[in-house]
Enzyme design. Structure first.
Site, PDB file in Angstrom:
ATOM      1  N   SER A  41      18.104  84.036  44.242  1.00  0.00           N
ATOM      2  CA  SER A  41      18.540  84.249  45.623  1.00  0.00           C
ATOM      3  C   SER A  41      19.316  85.567  45.753  1.00  0.00           C
ATOM      4  O   SER A  41      19.435  86.110  46.849  1.00  0.00           O
ATOM      5  CB  SER A  41      19.452  83.095  46.046  1.00  0.00           C
ATOM      6  OG  SER A  41      20.519  82.975  45.117  1.00  0.00           O
ATOM      7  N   TYR A  72      21.485  79.848  48.321  1.00  0.00           N
ATOM      8  CA  TYR A  72      20.631  78.659  48.294  1.00  0.00           C
ATOM      9  C   TYR A  72      21.469  77.385  48.187  1.00  0.00           C
ATOM     10  O   TYR A  72      21.038  76.311  48.588  1.00  0.00           O
ATOM     11  CB  TYR A  72      19.693  78.714  47.079  1.00  0.00           C
ATOM     12  CG  TYR A  72      18.474  79.600  47.237  1.00  0.00           C
ATOM     13  CD1 TYR A  72      18.227  80.309  48.402  1.00  0.00           C
ATOM     14  CD2 TYR A  72      17.548  79.700  46.199  1.00  0.00           C
ATOM     15  CE1 TYR A  72      17.101  81.114  48.528  1.00  0.00           C
ATOM     16  CE2 TYR A  72      16.419  80.496  46.317  1.00  0.00           C
ATOM     17  CZ  TYR A  72      16.205  81.201  47.478  1.00  0.00           C
ATOM     18  OH  TYR A  72      15.086  81.985  47.589  1.00  0.00           O
ATOM     19  N   GLY A  73      22.655  77.528  47.588  1.00  0.00           N
ATOM     20  CA  GLY A  73      23.442  76.352  47.229  1.00  0.00           C
ATOM     21  C   GLY A  73      23.859  75.468  48.381  1.00  0.00           C
ATOM     22  O   GLY A  73      24.117  74.281  48.193  1.00  0.00           O
ATOM     23  N   CYS A 104      17.113  80.978  38.621  1.00  0.00           N
ATOM     24  CA  CYS A 104      18.042  80.360  39.570  1.00  0.00           C
ATOM     25  C   CYS A 104      18.003  78.855  39.335  1.00  0.00           C
ATOM     26  O   CYS A 104      16.937  78.233  39.449  1.00  0.00           O
ATOM     27  CB  CYS A 104      17.591  80.697  40.993  1.00  0.00           C
ATOM     28  SG  CYS A 104      18.498  79.839  42.285  1.00  0.00           S
ATOM     29  N   ASN A 105      19.140  78.286  39.012  1.00  0.00           N
ATOM     30  CA  ASN A 105      19.187  76.837  38.765  1.00  0.00           C
ATOM     31  C   ASN A 105      18.885  76.035  40.017  1.00  0.00           C
ATOM     32  O   ASN A 105      18.216  75.009  39.963  1.00  0.00           O
ATOM     33  CB  ASN A 105      20.579  76.427  38.274  1.00  0.00           C
ATOM     34  CG  ASN A 105      20.864  76.900  36.863  1.00  0.00           C
ATOM     35  OD1 ASN A 105      20.726  76.159  35.909  1.00  0.00           O
ATOM     36  ND2 ASN A 105      21.255  78.156  36.737  1.00  0.00           N
ATOM     37  N   THR A 106      19.392  76.494  41.151  1.00  0.00           N
ATOM     38  CA  THR A 106      19.194  75.743  42.389  1.00  0.00           C
ATOM     39  C   THR A 106      17.704  75.656  42.713  1.00  0.00           C
ATOM     40  O   THR A 106      17.159  74.565  42.958  1.00  0.00           O
ATOM     41  CB  THR A 106      19.938  76.422  43.557  1.00  0.00           C
ATOM     42  OG1 THR A 106      21.286  76.694  43.157  1.00  0.00           O
ATOM     43  CG2 THR A 106      19.944  75.547  44.790  1.00  0.00           C
ATOM     44  N   CYS A 218      24.554  77.921  37.082  1.00  0.00           N
ATOM     45  CA  CYS A 218      24.158  78.805  38.169  1.00  0.00           C
ATOM     46  C   CYS A 218      24.096  80.178  37.531  1.00  0.00           C
ATOM     47  O   CYS A 218      25.043  80.583  36.832  1.00  0.00           O
ATOM     48  CB  CYS A 218      25.192  78.784  39.294  1.00  0.00           C
ATOM     49  SG  CYS A 218      24.928  80.079  40.531  1.00  0.00           S
ATOM     50  N   THR A 219      22.984  80.880  37.741  1.00  0.00           N
ATOM     51  CA  THR A 219      22.813  82.152  37.021  1.00  0.00           C
ATOM     52  C   THR A 219      23.800  83.220  37.472  1.00  0.00           C
ATOM     53  O   THR A 219      23.995  84.225  36.780  1.00  0.00           O
ATOM     54  CB  THR A 219      21.373  82.662  37.180  1.00  0.00           C
ATOM     55  OG1 THR A 219      21.025  82.679  38.573  1.00  0.00           O
ATOM     56  CG2 THR A 219      20.399  81.784  36.409  1.00  0.00           C
ATOM     57  N   HIS A 220      24.440  83.022  38.620  1.00  0.00           N
ATOM     58  CA  HIS A 220      25.486  83.963  39.026  1.00  0.00           C
ATOM     59  C   HIS A 220      26.716  83.886  38.116  1.00  0.00           C
ATOM     60  O   HIS A 220      27.437  84.868  37.952  1.00  0.00           O
ATOM     61  CB  HIS A 220      25.951  83.662  40.463  1.00  0.00           C
ATOM     62  CG  HIS A 220      25.072  84.236  41.528  1.00  0.00           C
ATOM     63  ND1 HIS A 220      23.835  83.721  41.827  1.00  0.00           N
ATOM     64  CD2 HIS A 220      25.264  85.269  42.393  1.00  0.00           C
ATOM     65  CE1 HIS A 220      23.300  84.424  42.829  1.00  0.00           C
ATOM     66  NE2 HIS A 220      24.153  85.365  43.188  1.00  0.00           N
TER      67      HIS A 220
END
Ligand code: DGL
Length: 293
Positions: A41, A72-73, A104-106, A218-220
């Site tokens: 995202s 997205y979260g 992206c995990n979401t 979360c990749t962030h």
């Protein structure tokens, strides 16, 4: 037809095979400059790019950020699934990647199965690193930080029951960290209070004081490793899935010709003024070109 090196899973009989194990031909091999498409995202997938570069320095990369859909979260499952499937369909059509990584995990925990059903290209997803965290914890209590959408997914429940059934897994949604990572990559300082609140969100839960391992789901979040490390303290290990994802991509592209033809590019879904502030961070990661879908 001459045979090339073995590639992909199922390469057991000397034949050249594609990622699903079908016998394939030289003509079916991706072009050397066909990119690995990393999709997120926003800037989160850059944490996966760093691991990928370490393993496959020659892999051409197209980094795609759905900045029009960020974050997205806080979206519903239907919203995320529709965006991800629609955008990846358009992107694979236009850019012909050799492989798509949903960094992206979401998006992965919601839409991975569905996207795999509709796209022909190999897809690598990003799932919360509960398995390595369960192997690492000594106290038996694991924390998991993710987006609100990720932490409520059945996908996470399944990983928990498969790999951490004998552990305590405490979850906390930390959307503030997404915004902090986005701002940080644009040169803004990270407010330590944001990371302190994320840590407190886990620590304040019943049994939270025993957490010795935290899954950055979360990749962030690995983009804030230094700040999160300070917030949790040196006794807590932070675990993420980037290295495993990079290994998976390397496995699925083994034997394919790769050549970075010119520079790698970043792709956005909306032209907005915050992209300019991101260009130095993108360039520092080898992403010099920039375009809008
Ligand atoms: N980077 C995304 C993830 O791994 C989430 C950020 C967002 O909320 O869009 O879950």
């Amino acid at each position: 037809m001459s045979k090339l090196v073995l590639t992909g899973p199922g390469a057991v009989d000397g034949a050249l095979r594609d990622w699903e194990g079908r016998v394939t031909s030289v003509e079916d091999m991706p072009a050397p400059d066909a990119p690995v498409l990393l999709f997120d995202s926003g800037v989160g997938g850059l944490s996966v790019l760093a691991a990928l570069r370490g393993l496959l320095p020659e892999a051409p990369v197209l980094y795609a950020a759905d900045n029009a859909g960020l974050p997205y979260g806080d979206k519903t499952e239907a919203q995320v699934a529709a965006r991800v499937a629609g955008l990846l369909g358009r992107m694979t059509e236009r850019y012909r990647p050799r492989l798509v990584c949903i960094a992206c995990n979401t998006a992965s925990t919601i839409a991975l199965g569905m996207v795999r059903e509709v796209l022909e290209v190999p897809i690598v997803g990003t799932v919360p690193a509960i398995k390595p965290a369960a192997a690492r914890t000594r106290s038996g209590t694991i924390g998991l930080l993710g987006t609100a959408a990720t932490i409520r997914q059945g996908y996470v429940d399944r990983l928990e029951s498969e790999f951490a059934a004998d552990k305590v897994l405490l979850r906390h949604a930390a959307p503030e960290l997404v915004a902090a990572a986005e701002a940080s990559l644009r040169g803004a300082p990270v407010d330590p209070e944001v990371c302190a609140r994320a840590a407190a969100g886990l620590r304040s839960q019943a049994g939270g004081a025993a957490i010795d391992t935290v899954v950055l789901a979360c990749t962030h979040f690995p983009l804030l490793t230094t700040e999160l490390g300070a917030a949790f303290g040196a006794d807590v290990a932070l675990v993420d899935g980037a290295a495993g994802i990079a290994r998976r991509i390397a496995h699925l592209t083994a034997g394919q010709p790769m050549h970075r033809n010119g520079t790698d590019r970043a792709l956005f879904t909306r032209d907005d003024e915050s992209i300019a502030a991101l260009l130095p961070a993108l360039a520092a990661r080898g992403l010099h070109g920039c375009e809008v879908l």
